[in-house]
Structures are given as structure tokens and as C-alpha cells.
Design a protein around this motif. Structure first.
Motif, PDB file in Angstrom:
ATOM      1  N   LEU A 174      33.311  48.658  56.296  1.00  0.00           N
ATOM      2  CA  LEU A 174      32.659  48.338  55.026  1.00  0.00           C
ATOM      3  C   LEU A 174      32.616  46.834  54.833  1.00  0.00           C
ATOM      4  O   LEU A 174      33.652  46.174  54.760  1.00  0.00           O
ATOM      5  CB  LEU A 174      33.409  48.986  53.860  1.00  0.00           C
ATOM      6  CG  LEU A 174      32.919  48.643  52.446  1.00  0.00           C
ATOM      7  CD1 LEU A 174      31.492  49.158  52.230  1.00  0.00           C
ATOM      8  CD2 LEU A 174      33.865  49.216  51.391  1.00  0.00           C
ATOM      9  N   LEU A 175      31.395  46.274  54.761  1.00  0.00           N
ATOM     10  CA  LEU A 175      31.186  44.881  54.365  1.00  0.00           C
ATOM     11  C   LEU A 175      30.720  44.919  52.914  1.00  0.00           C
ATOM     12  O   LEU A 175      29.580  45.282  52.630  1.00  0.00           O
ATOM     13  CB  LEU A 175      30.137  44.209  55.254  1.00  0.00           C
ATOM     14  CG  LEU A 175      30.487  44.051  56.734  1.00  0.00           C
ATOM     15  CD1 LEU A 175      29.338  43.364  57.476  1.00  0.00           C
ATOM     16  CD2 LEU A 175      31.778  43.260  56.915  1.00  0.00           C
ATOM     17  N   ASN A 176      31.607  44.549  52.009  1.00  0.00           N
ATOM     18  CA  ASN A 176      31.392  44.785  50.579  1.00  0.00           C
ATOM     19  C   ASN A 176      31.213  43.477  49.824  1.00  0.00           C
ATOM     20  O   ASN A 176      31.432  42.389  50.361  1.00  0.00           O
ATOM     21  CB  ASN A 176      32.585  45.559  50.019  1.00  0.00           C
ATOM     22  CG  ASN A 176      32.243  46.381  48.794  1.00  0.00           C
ATOM     23  OD1 ASN A 176      31.113  46.392  48.320  1.00  0.00           O
ATOM     24  ND2 ASN A 176      33.233  47.085  48.281  1.00  0.00           N
ATOM     25  N   GLY A 177      30.838  43.592  48.544  1.00  0.00           N
ATOM     26  CA  GLY A 177      30.791  42.431  47.673  1.00  0.00           C
ATOM     27  C   GLY A 177      32.191  41.989  47.293  1.00  0.00           C
ATOM     28  O   GLY A 177      33.198  42.534  47.766  1.00  0.00           O
ATOM     29  N   GLN A 178      32.267  41.008  46.401  1.00  0.00           N
ATOM     30  CA  GLN A 178      33.563  40.456  45.993  1.00  0.00           C
ATOM     31  C   GLN A 178      34.433  41.543  45.359  1.00  0.00           C
ATOM     32  O   GLN A 178      33.971  42.327  44.525  1.00  0.00           O
ATOM     33  CB  GLN A 178      33.327  39.303  45.014  1.00  0.00           C
ATOM     34  CG  GLN A 178      32.699  38.086  45.675  1.00  0.00           C
ATOM     35  CD  GLN A 178      32.056  37.148  44.674  1.00  0.00           C
ATOM     36  OE1 GLN A 178      31.008  37.430  44.119  1.00  0.00           O
ATOM     37  NE2 GLN A 178      32.701  36.015  44.444  1.00  0.00           N
ATOM     38  N   ALA A 179      35.699  41.565  45.739  1.00  0.00           N
ATOM     39  CA  ALA A 179      36.587  42.680  45.405  1.00  0.00           C
ATOM     40  C   ALA A 179      36.798  42.871  43.911  1.00  0.00           C
ATOM     41  O   ALA A 179      37.100  43.981  43.464  1.00  0.00           O
ATOM     42  CB  ALA A 179      37.937  42.482  46.093  1.00  0.00           C
ATOM     43  N   ASP A 180      36.645  41.805  43.110  1.00  0.00           N
ATOM     44  CA  ASP A 180      36.900  41.940  41.683  1.00  0.00           C
ATOM     45  C   ASP A 180      35.677  42.402  40.897  1.00  0.00           C
ATOM     46  O   ASP A 180      35.773  42.645  39.692  1.00  0.00           O
ATOM     47  CB  ASP A 180      37.418  40.618  41.105  1.00  0.00           C
ATOM     48  CG  ASP A 180      36.409  39.485  41.255  1.00  0.00           C
ATOM     49  OD1 ASP A 180      35.565  39.552  42.167  1.00  0.00           O
ATOM     50  OD2 ASP A 180      36.471  38.521  40.462  1.00  0.00           O
ATOM     51  N   LEU A 181      34.520  42.523  41.552  1.00  0.00           N
ATOM     52  CA  LEU A 181      33.317  42.954  40.854  1.00  0.00           C
ATOM     53  C   LEU A 181      33.255  44.483  40.814  1.00  0.00           C
ATOM     54  O   LEU A 181      33.537  45.155  41.802  1.00  0.00           O
ATOM     55  CB  LEU A 181      32.068  42.390  41.528  1.00  0.00           C
ATOM     56  CG  LEU A 181      31.924  40.862  41.446  1.00  0.00           C
ATOM     57  CD1 LEU A 181      30.669  40.403  42.169  1.00  0.00           C
ATOM     58  CD2 LEU A 181      31.893  40.394  39.984  1.00  0.00           C
ATOM     59  N   ASP A 182      32.855  45.018  39.674  1.00  0.00           N
ATOM     60  CA  ASP A 182      32.904  46.463  39.460  1.00  0.00           C
ATOM     61  C   ASP A 182      32.052  47.230  40.462  1.00  0.00           C
ATOM     62  O   ASP A 182      32.480  48.262  40.984  1.00  0.00           O
ATOM     63  CB  ASP A 182      32.443  46.782  38.034  1.00  0.00           C
ATOM     64  CG  ASP A 182      32.572  48.254  37.703  1.00  0.00           C
ATOM     65  OD1 ASP A 182      33.671  48.673  37.320  1.00  0.00           O
ATOM     66  OD2 ASP A 182      31.576  48.985  37.862  1.00  0.00           O
ATOM     67  N   PHE A 183      30.838  46.743  40.761  1.00  0.00           N
ATOM     68  CA  PHE A 183      29.968  47.494  41.667  1.00  0.00           C
ATOM     69  C   PHE A 183      30.598  47.640  43.045  1.00  0.00           C
ATOM     70  O   PHE A 183      30.463  48.679  43.703  1.00  0.00           O
ATOM     71  CB  PHE A 183      28.579  46.840  41.765  1.00  0.00           C
ATOM     72  CG  PHE A 183      28.500  45.662  42.703  1.00  0.00           C
ATOM     73  CD1 PHE A 183      28.259  45.852  44.053  1.00  0.00           C
ATOM     74  CD2 PHE A 183      28.681  44.369  42.231  1.00  0.00           C
ATOM     75  CE1 PHE A 183      28.187  44.775  44.919  1.00  0.00           C
ATOM     76  CE2 PHE A 183      28.610  43.290  43.090  1.00  0.00           C
ATOM     77  CZ  PHE A 183      28.363  43.484  44.438  1.00  0.00           C
ATOM     78  N   ALA A 184      31.301  46.583  43.495  1.00  0.00           N
ATOM     79  CA  ALA A 184      31.930  46.622  44.815  1.00  0.00           C
ATOM     80  C   ALA A 184      33.092  47.612  44.826  1.00  0.00           C
ATOM     81  O   ALA A 184      33.285  48.348  45.804  1.00  0.00           O
ATOM     82  CB  ALA A 184      32.411  45.231  45.203  1.00  0.00           C
ATOM     83  N   CYS A 185      33.849  47.645  43.741  1.00  0.00           N
ATOM     84  CA  CYS A 185      34.956  48.604  43.643  1.00  0.00           C
ATOM     85  C   CYS A 185      34.437  50.032  43.686  1.00  0.00           C
ATOM     86  O   CYS A 185      35.012  50.899  44.352  1.00  0.00           O
ATOM     87  CB  CYS A 185      35.739  48.372  42.356  1.00  0.00           C
ATOM     88  SG  CYS A 185      36.533  46.753  42.246  1.00  0.00           S
ATOM     89  N   ARG A 186      33.338  50.284  43.001  1.00  0.00           N
ATOM     90  CA  ARG A 186      32.778  51.638  42.967  1.00  0.00           C
ATOM     91  C   ARG A 186      32.217  52.023  44.342  1.00  0.00           C
ATOM     92  O   ARG A 186      32.336  53.180  44.769  1.00  0.00           O
ATOM     93  CB  ARG A 186      31.695  51.736  41.890  1.00  0.00           C
ATOM     94  CG  ARG A 186      32.250  51.637  40.474  1.00  0.00           C
ATOM     95  CD  ARG A 186      31.158  51.733  39.424  1.00  0.00           C
ATOM     96  NE  ARG A 186      31.678  51.437  38.093  1.00  0.00           N
ATOM     97  CZ  ARG A 186      32.209  52.329  37.269  1.00  0.00           C
ATOM     98  NH1 ARG A 186      32.295  53.590  37.640  1.00  0.00           N
ATOM     99  NH2 ARG A 186      32.651  51.980  36.078  1.00  0.00           N
ATOM    100  N   ARG A 187      31.600  51.088  45.030  1.00  0.00           N
ATOM    101  CA  ARG A 187      31.070  51.401  46.365  1.00  0.00           C
ATOM    102  C   ARG A 187      32.206  51.718  47.335  1.00  0.00           C
ATOM    103  O   ARG A 187      32.084  52.614  48.168  1.00  0.00           O
ATOM    104  CB  ARG A 187      30.212  50.236  46.863  1.00  0.00           C
ATOM    105  CG  ARG A 187      28.907  50.125  46.102  1.00  0.00           C
ATOM    106  CD  ARG A 187      28.055  48.945  46.522  1.00  0.00           C
ATOM    107  NE  ARG A 187      26.870  48.872  45.657  1.00  0.00           N
ATOM    108  CZ  ARG A 187      25.929  47.949  45.751  1.00  0.00           C
ATOM    109  NH1 ARG A 187      26.018  46.999  46.668  1.00  0.00           N
ATOM    110  NH2 ARG A 187      24.891  47.954  44.934  1.00  0.00           N
TER     111      ARG A 187
END
Length: 341
Positions: free
Chosen positions: A184-197
């Protein structure tokens, strides 16, 4: 054309025209439509300062723009703003951007509200348990949130995409193809959308008795360079994954570059699914191997946020706290295939 000329052309008083243009209820609806039609045809626009004095409205919506090297070059941010600007033009509203350092954002929102320069605003880059939402509810202006804040037990208006469901479906699709090691290459860890993904990915893996390997997980700003670095590190590590999920086509662009350096054929040696925000300069079908994606338009989201915010300002939004969750489409292309033996 000025107000006096429009008044003479229509045979109406300047007061009647001003009241018609500013939505005063005492103006006959036929007269209002006649004035609006003439104003549009002649290109007449009310003086903003006079309009503000007459109505108590600024005729503007606003946002706080975090100042950082990341956000200033973020094409996702720019695409969303294009949709928001489209709504502003359509409803004849101004669009006010107030720059702020991230650590000063709450203060900047308070200043924006107190200044009277906007009639409403929206919040972006939402984090889990984001304190800005409670603060916004305590202030006097309408607001809407692009995204959601996990763990926040508050009622607030938002528009979001089903990030968890999208990555759950994408991961299940990879599992159906026989993949067991998914990166998983995700967005910044503190952003809600990334946590949900990430939660969606973990949920699908858990149903098959699998775990998301921390060695195969990266959280970063979503840029080509970060996608390249993260993918290169993962491919150079142990137990190379057979598939990867990317939180953006921008990250995927860098990931594919790293795969090419390792001599891996996309869709055969390794599979990839990216989230497609429908960025006009980075279409997944134009990659050398067209990308399988989860798809939802950022521009359409920006337009919808703008429409809803202006409706709240004009008190025509039926439910100011309405919460919209958009489903995400899975589009299968050549970048995904059966897990290699």
C-alpha cells in the motif's frame, strides 16, 4: 451598463432593480425574472460594496490554503478548487482564498469569519478527530467539510467518497486474482481519507486470514517522487509483494517508474490499482500499461461542495447538516492480472 442606464431601459426605479437583483421578497416574481434576464443580457453586475450594504452578504465563499511546499504544488488541491470555482461562477459568488501556515489555521478561520469578507467556507485536509470541525460549529457562518473525521461524534455537513469501501473492493479484487502479498502506497498517515483506505485494505485481507505487512506500507505526500521512492524501497526489501494499491495516480506514476527499473512487467509480474481522481493531466488509460483504478471525480466533488455551501448561505439547502457519501467505481484495465506463480 450602470444601474441608472438599466433603470431607464426597463422603466423601473433603481431601488426596484436593486431589490430584484438582491432577492428581496417584496419584488414581484415576474419583475424579478425580467430584471435578471436584462442584467444577464446586458452584462450588468451590481456593485459588490453596495450589494453588501444592502443585503448584509459578502457574496463570497472562502477557504484556508495551507502554505507548504507540498500543498502549493498539489494537483489534487488544484483540481478540487476548479470545481469549487465553477460553482462560484455559476452562482455569481466570489471565491476568497486565505493563505495560512498549518499551525495557524484555526486562528485564520476565526479571522476569516470575523472579517465579514465571506458568507461561508469549507474545510479540507481533514484529520481524524479534527478539532477544526468543533470550532467551526461554534462560529456564526455556514461551513461544509470535504471529507470526514473518524472518531468525531458531531453532526456536521460533509461530502466524502467511500474511501474504505473503495480500497476494500480493490483489495478483494486482487485477492480473487490470487494475490496474497499486497503493498500500500498511501497518503499522509494523519489524513482521514488515508486512514480509511488503509482500513479497507486491512479488512479485506483479514477476511482471508492475511495481514497488511508494515514493510510493504508507505504513508507520504502524494507525489511522483514519493511513489517512486516508496515502491523502490518495497521492491528492494524481503518477500516482494505481487500487487500494490496506490492512493493516487500521481503515486502510481512513480511506482511504475520503480517497477520498470526492477524489470517488472505491470499486470504480469506485479499488479497495480490506483485511485483515480480524474486529474486531466494524468489519465490512467494513458499509462504505458493502462491502470486499473477506483474512480471518483475531484472536480465534481468541488462543484458539489460549492453548490451546497452556497445553498446553505442562501438558505435553500433543505438539510444544512446533510452528509453525502459517494460510491466509488472500480475500473479494470491491464495493470492487474493473476498472481505470478
Amino acid at each position: 451598463m450602470n444601474l441608472k442606464e438599466l433603470s431607464q431601459m426597463l422603466g423601473l426605479s433603481q431601488t426596484t432593480i436593486s431589490r430584484a437583483l438582491n432577492g428581496y421578497p417584496e419584488v414581484n416574481e415576474d419583475t424579478r425574472q425580467r430584471v435578471l434576464k436584462a442584467a444577464k443580457e446586458t452584462g450588468y453586475r451590481p456593485n459588490r460594496a453596495a450589494q453588501r450594504l444592502a443585503t448584509g452578504k459578502a457574496g463570497s465563499i472562502g477557504l484556508i490554503m495551507p502554505i507548504s511546499p507540498d500543498h502549493s504544488s498539489d494537483m489534487h488541491f488544484a483540481e478540487f478548487q476548479s470545481g469549487l470555482a465553477e460553482a462560484s461562477i455559476e452562482h455569481d459568488f466570489h471565491f476568497v482564498i486565505m493563505p495560512s501556515r498549518a499551525e495557524d489555521e484555526e486562528q485564520a478561520i476565526r479571522w476569516l469569519v470575523a472579517s465579514g469578507s465571506v458568507d461561508g467556507y469549507y474545510l479540507a485536509y481533514i484529520r481524524e478527530r479534527d478539532p477544526r470541525i468543533a470550532m467551526a460549529k461554534s462560529l456564526s457562518l455556514p461551513f461544509i467539510v470535504h471529507g470526514r473525521s473518524f472518531g468525531l461524534d458531531l453532526d456536521y455537513p460533509f461530502l466524502d467518497v467511500d474511501n474504505e469501501g473503495a480500497f476494500y473492493d480493490a483489495t478483494r479484487f486482487l485477492l480473487q486474482l490470487g494475490h496474497k502479498r499486497v503493498a500500500l502506497l498511501n497518503g499522509q498517515a494523519d489524513l482521514d481519507f488515508a486512514c480509511r483506505r488503509m482500513r479497507g485494505t486491512e479488512k479485506a485481507l483479514a477476511e482471508k486470514g492475511l495481514l497488511l505487512d508494515p514493510r510493504h506500507t508507505r504513508h507520504s505526500f502524494m507525489s511522483d517522487e514519493q511513489g517512486y521512492r516508496g515502491m523502490k524501497e518495497i521492491l528492494a526489501g524481503p518477500e516482494r509483494p505481487t500487487a500494490v494499491l496506490c492512493a493516487s495516480t500521481v503515486l502510481a506514476l512513480g511506482a511504475v517508474r520503480a517497477m520498470n527499473e526492477f524489470g517488472l512487467k505491470l499486470g504480469t509480474d506485479i499488479s497495480l490499482i490506483a485511485h483515480d481522481d480524474e486529474l486531466p493531466l494524468l489519465k490512467p488509460e494513458n499509462f504505458s500499461t493502462p491502470l486499473t483504478t477506483t474512480r471518483s471525480s475531484l472536480r465534481a466533488a468541488g462543484k458539489r461542495v460549492g453548490d451546497r455551501l452556497i445553498a446553505m448561505i442562501q438558505q435553500s439547502e433543505p438539510a444544512p447538516s446533510a452528509q453525502e457519501l459517494w460510491k466509488v467505481e472500480l475500473v479494470v484495465r491491464a495493470s492487474t492480472g493473476p498472481a505470478p506463480a
